[in-house]
Design a protein around this motif. Structure first.
Motif, PDB file in Angstrom:
ATOM      1  N   ASN A   1      17.023  -7.575  14.315  1.00  0.00           N
ATOM      2  CA  ASN A   1      15.857  -6.697  14.254  1.00  0.00           C
ATOM      3  C   ASN A   1      16.035  -5.668  13.144  1.00  0.00           C
ATOM      4  O   ASN A   1      17.141  -5.485  12.624  1.00  0.00           O
ATOM      5  CB  ASN A   1      15.708  -5.981  15.611  1.00  0.00           C
ATOM      6  CG  ASN A   1      14.312  -5.416  15.836  1.00  0.00           C
ATOM      7  OD1 ASN A   1      13.330  -5.888  15.256  1.00  0.00           O
ATOM      8  ND2 ASN A   1      14.218  -4.405  16.690  1.00  0.00           N
TER       9      ASN A   1
ATOM     10  N   THR B   1       4.764  -5.105  10.229  1.00  0.00           N
ATOM     11  CA  THR B   1       5.562  -6.292  10.561  1.00  0.00           C
ATOM     12  C   THR B   1       4.634  -7.411  11.016  1.00  0.00           C
ATOM     13  O   THR B   1       3.729  -7.179  11.825  1.00  0.00           O
ATOM     14  CB  THR B   1       6.540  -6.005  11.715  1.00  0.00           C
ATOM     15  OG1 THR B   1       7.342  -4.882  11.387  1.00  0.00           O
ATOM     16  CG2 THR B   1       7.464  -7.204  11.958  1.00  0.00           C
TER      17      THR B   1
ATOM     18  N   VAL C   1      17.319 -11.081  10.214  1.00  0.00           N
ATOM     19  CA  VAL C   1      16.289 -11.215  11.253  1.00  0.00           C
ATOM     20  C   VAL C   1      15.856 -12.677  11.208  1.00  0.00           C
ATOM     21  O   VAL C   1      15.731 -13.236  10.123  1.00  0.00           O
ATOM     22  CB  VAL C   1      15.106 -10.274  10.932  1.00  0.00           C
ATOM     23  CG1 VAL C   1      13.859 -10.651  11.714  1.00  0.00           C
ATOM     24  CG2 VAL C   1      15.488  -8.818  11.164  1.00  0.00           C
TER      25      VAL C   1
ATOM     26  N   GLY D   1      15.193 -14.683  18.715  1.00  0.00           N
ATOM     27  CA  GLY D   1      14.598 -14.145  17.503  1.00  0.00           C
ATOM     28  C   GLY D   1      13.438 -14.981  17.019  1.00  0.00           C
ATOM     29  O   GLY D   1      12.791 -14.642  16.043  1.00  0.00           O
TER      30      GLY D   1
ATOM     31  N   SER E   1       8.854  -7.604   7.512  1.00  0.00           N
ATOM     32  CA  SER E   1       8.359  -6.229   7.529  1.00  0.00           C
ATOM     33  C   SER E   1       8.250  -5.712   6.100  1.00  0.00           C
ATOM     34  O   SER E   1       8.973  -6.166   5.214  1.00  0.00           O
ATOM     35  CB  SER E   1       9.309  -5.320   8.312  1.00  0.00           C
ATOM     36  OG  SER E   1       9.518  -5.818   9.622  1.00  0.00           O
TER      37      SER E   1
ATOM     38  N   ARG F   1      14.917  -8.501  23.181  1.00  0.00           N
ATOM     39  CA  ARG F   1      14.952  -7.351  24.093  1.00  0.00           C
ATOM     40  C   ARG F   1      15.605  -7.748  25.415  1.00  0.00           C
ATOM     41  O   ARG F   1      16.401  -7.000  25.975  1.00  0.00           O
ATOM     42  CB  ARG F   1      13.540  -6.847  24.375  1.00  0.00           C
ATOM     43  CG  ARG F   1      12.968  -6.007  23.252  1.00  0.00           C
ATOM     44  CD  ARG F   1      11.681  -5.324  23.721  1.00  0.00           C
ATOM     45  NE  ARG F   1      11.058  -4.591  22.650  1.00  0.00           N
ATOM     46  CZ  ARG F   1      11.367  -3.344  22.314  1.00  0.00           C
ATOM     47  NH1 ARG F   1      12.301  -2.701  22.974  1.00  0.00           N
ATOM     48  NH2 ARG F   1      10.754  -2.739  21.324  1.00  0.00           N
TER      49      ARG F   1
ATOM     50  N   VAL G   1      14.670  -1.507  12.632  1.00  0.00           N
ATOM     51  CA  VAL G   1      14.052  -0.427  13.405  1.00  0.00           C
ATOM     52  C   VAL G   1      13.622   0.681  12.440  1.00  0.00           C
ATOM     53  O   VAL G   1      14.474   1.361  11.863  1.00  0.00           O
ATOM     54  CB  VAL G   1      15.039   0.135  14.453  1.00  0.00           C
ATOM     55  CG1 VAL G   1      14.397   1.270  15.241  1.00  0.00           C
ATOM     56  CG2 VAL G   1      15.517  -0.968  15.390  1.00  0.00           C
TER      57      VAL G   1
ATOM     58  N   MET H   1       8.145  -3.786  14.925  1.00  0.00           N
ATOM     59  CA  MET H   1       9.474  -4.367  14.747  1.00  0.00           C
ATOM     60  C   MET H   1       9.389  -5.886  14.885  1.00  0.00           C
ATOM     61  O   MET H   1       8.607  -6.397  15.687  1.00  0.00           O
ATOM     62  CB  MET H   1      10.445  -3.820  15.793  1.00  0.00           C
ATOM     63  CG  MET H   1      10.779  -2.341  15.593  1.00  0.00           C
ATOM     64  SD  MET H   1      12.011  -1.734  16.759  1.00  0.00           S
ATOM     65  CE  MET H   1      11.019  -1.699  18.251  1.00  0.00           C
ATOM     66  N   PRO H   2      10.246  -6.604  14.145  1.00  0.00           N
ATOM     67  CA  PRO H   2      10.230  -8.071  14.207  1.00  0.00           C
ATOM     68  C   PRO H   2      10.383  -8.619  15.626  1.00  0.00           C
ATOM     69  O   PRO H   2       9.673  -9.565  15.987  1.00  0.00           O
ATOM     70  CB  PRO H   2      11.429  -8.475  13.339  1.00  0.00           C
ATOM     71  CG  PRO H   2      11.671  -7.334  12.439  1.00  0.00           C
ATOM     72  CD  PRO H   2      11.199  -6.104  13.138  1.00  0.00           C
ATOM     73  N   ILE H   3      11.290  -8.057  16.450  1.00  0.00           N
ATOM     74  CA  ILE H   3      11.512  -8.653  17.776  1.00  0.00           C
ATOM     75  C   ILE H   3      10.269  -8.558  18.653  1.00  0.00           C
ATOM     76  O   ILE H   3      10.162  -9.292  19.630  1.00  0.00           O
ATOM     77  CB  ILE H   3      12.717  -8.031  18.525  1.00  0.00           C
ATOM     78  CG1 ILE H   3      12.566  -6.528  18.697  1.00  0.00           C
ATOM     79  CG2 ILE H   3      14.019  -8.377  17.845  1.00  0.00           C
ATOM     80  CD1 ILE H   3      13.527  -5.953  19.729  1.00  0.00           C
ATOM     81  N   ASP H   4       9.344  -7.657  18.338  1.00  0.00           N
ATOM     82  CA  ASP H   4       8.098  -7.576  19.111  1.00  0.00           C
ATOM     83  C   ASP H   4       6.978  -8.391  18.467  1.00  0.00           C
ATOM     84  O   ASP H   4       6.145  -8.975  19.157  1.00  0.00           O
ATOM     85  CB  ASP H   4       7.645  -6.112  19.241  1.00  0.00           C
ATOM     86  CG  ASP H   4       8.648  -5.282  20.039  1.00  0.00           C
ATOM     87  OD1 ASP H   4       9.231  -5.821  20.997  1.00  0.00           O
ATOM     88  OD2 ASP H   4       8.855  -4.111  19.690  1.00  0.00           O
TER      89      ASP H   4
END
Lengths: 353, 353
Positions: A209, B327, B253, A185, B258, A192, A211, B297-300
């Protein structure tokens, strides 16, 4: 009707159906026979309900015979097919799917708000609102009655169980994979990779996350869930011209939908007046003392009946606008509880018409 | 100035300071000496920065001597005390705390938006905006230039690292405790019990929860974080009468703030036009294809520089309103990156005045 009415729970083994069986256990002397119906896959399962062990039966025309009220919690297309069959067999249907909600001949009922619409059901079907709409509308309706609602701007924080048992399983699976890695994170792409393709019913990982998507694609880039919040709010409140903008976001919470609400009214509003309206509103609990760490949160609202409302404050730059935060159990008031409340009003009508 | 300017990183061992050292490694030929300063607790630690092993020194009047630009990432009260001392010793200060942001003699600079304000710094201090403001304002500013912004309604989804290293540690500790128990989060009170009193810097558990609170209590029930979003947006955009209502919510997160944005403009707006404005905006990447599972999205976004913007759609009921989701990495553009960008503009001024 001398006997107590017969109830069918259609979709008895899903996330909502399971909570329904718990709720029925606490509500005796309403129903005579309770019949649990589901797909062939679940038939034969034994489920405890109201102190009895009941065997889940396959949903067929025959198993619907003799049912007075049928509560449906199944996907839209199953409800669209089977609800009219249940009506033909003599039942009144309370449907928790989206199949009939916007049908002008199907009332969309929240017992605290518009119970009178229950009697006007030309198709024999009553709809239950979407789980996110329900958490929010229980708090918005009494404010509307007092101040005259003009506009809603909403942002949701929706739990994974809103997507059913599979949603809850997916989050738990993902959390098991990410727990323990303290770097996860904090770098691109790593969540992912850790989660892999175990996305469950979601388009992206939920662990660590958020979404910004729920439902399917509607016109103009809106999601079906966002349009439900708009259209169902208008129908329940009877406000055809209500302006609604909603952003629906899934968060890594198991159960408990929250909504940040910005509500604009016809008249000036003060926070203390609004707080009093909400304190006296049915189905609402006010939890609003930030200095003491008291605000509505999923971990507290889960397993309870009311909508928890807090962070109540007047907009700094608009005396007609109120901001607040609301959290409700999406499986209870958001689904099973509201369905049960509607069904009980119907049972009362059937028993004492 | 013939030599390259000397940079001090004050608060070098915190969550933001650590990212700052990473960023400086990728930006050579800007700074001469780099001096890492921190409290006595962290002094003596060795930190890799720009390919060198640097020893963290104690922040004193002496260790500030000869510094041209000092970047501060420390709590408000430390910044309030030490920033003027650094200025007295000859440095220009870029401060990431809230201590000076609303001071009319301190510019609040986002290089993509108002770099010209950097030269007007009567106190010798330049402020960096709050991490949530930064993620959002980079996308809002170019839309404002095109359509004339009138109002913002915001709801945030803020990562725990916004509360520093202790915030990230608390979430990881809590997730380790709840992972594996598939019933957690589906019954009242159980998450509180599992997490116990390991709340870290938060008023409630973050694992399997959302907490509608960030900062301290301001007037009228607003949180300090919500007022920052309002006041900083007004100052950065130069819009004294901008209406802003924000709800700030902490989510489970690690990194990546975001914001769901509802923006009302002076003129009608269409989604495709807005998307084009954003595609050409500096510091923005448009990720907007819900059918393909593409949204911010945060994970990206974590570990990247730009603000990721998507879910761009015109309000169904108001042709002058646009809804979108943004985000950004709260430790990069939200803190270290924007600070570094400001400091680099100052370095250029010092080197080629």
């Amino acid at each position: 009707m001398a006997r107590l009415p017969t109830l069918a729970v259609v979709g008895a083994t899903g996330a909502v159906g399971t909570v329904m069986c718990e709720l029925l256990t606490g509500r005796r002397n309403v129903w005579g026979e309770i019949r649990l119906l589901a797909s062939e896959r679940s038939a034969g399962r034994r489920v405890r309900c109201r102190g009895e062990e009941l065997t889940v039966q396959v949903l067929t025309e025959e198993t619907l015979d003799g049912v007075d009220v049928a509560m449906f919690d199944v996907p839209d297309e199953i409800a669209a097919h089977w609800a009219p069959i249940a009506v033909d067999r003599g039942a009144v249907v309370v449907d928790n799917s989206g199949a009939f909600r916007m049908d002008p001949d199907v009332p969309l009922v929240v017992p605290e708000i518009n119970p009178e619409q229950l009697r006007n059901r030309p198709r024999g079907i009553v709809s239950n609102a979407n789980c996110t709409t329900l958490a929010m509308i229980v708090a918005v309706a009494p404010l509307h009655r007092e101040y005259g609602l003009r506009e809603l701007v909403l942002a949701s924080y929706q739990a994974v169980s809103g997507a059913g048992q599979a949603g809850a399983e997916a989050l738990h699976d993902q959390l098991a994979k990410v727990a323990g890695d303290r770097l996860l994170g904090s770098r691109t792409g790593d969540v992912r990779q850790a989660v892999g393709d175990e996305l469950g019913p979601f388009p992206a990982p939920l662990a660590l996350n958020v979404v910004p998507w729920a439902g399917s694609l509607a016109d103009g880039g809106w999601s079906s869930e966002e349009m439900k919040l708009r259209n169902e709010s208008r129908k329940i409140l009877g406000l055809r011209d209500l302006k609604v903008s909603a952003t629906c976001v899934r968060v890594p919470v198991v159960t408990g939908h929250s909504v940040a609400v910005h509500a604009v009214f016809a008249t000036e509003i003060d926070a203390e007046g609004a707080r009093n309206v909400l304190r006296n509103a049915p189905g609402v609990i006010v939890v609003d003392d930030p200095a003491a760490g008291e605000f509505p949160m999923p971990i507290d609202a889960v397993g309870t009946d009311p909508s928890w409302v807090g962070r109540i404050r007047r907009a700094v730059d608009d005396p007609r606008a109120l901001d607040f935060f609301v959290t409700g159990d999406n499986l209870r008031k958001g689904a099973a509880l509201n369905t049960a409340q509607i069904a009980e009003l119907l049972a009362k009508d059937l028993t004492h018409p």
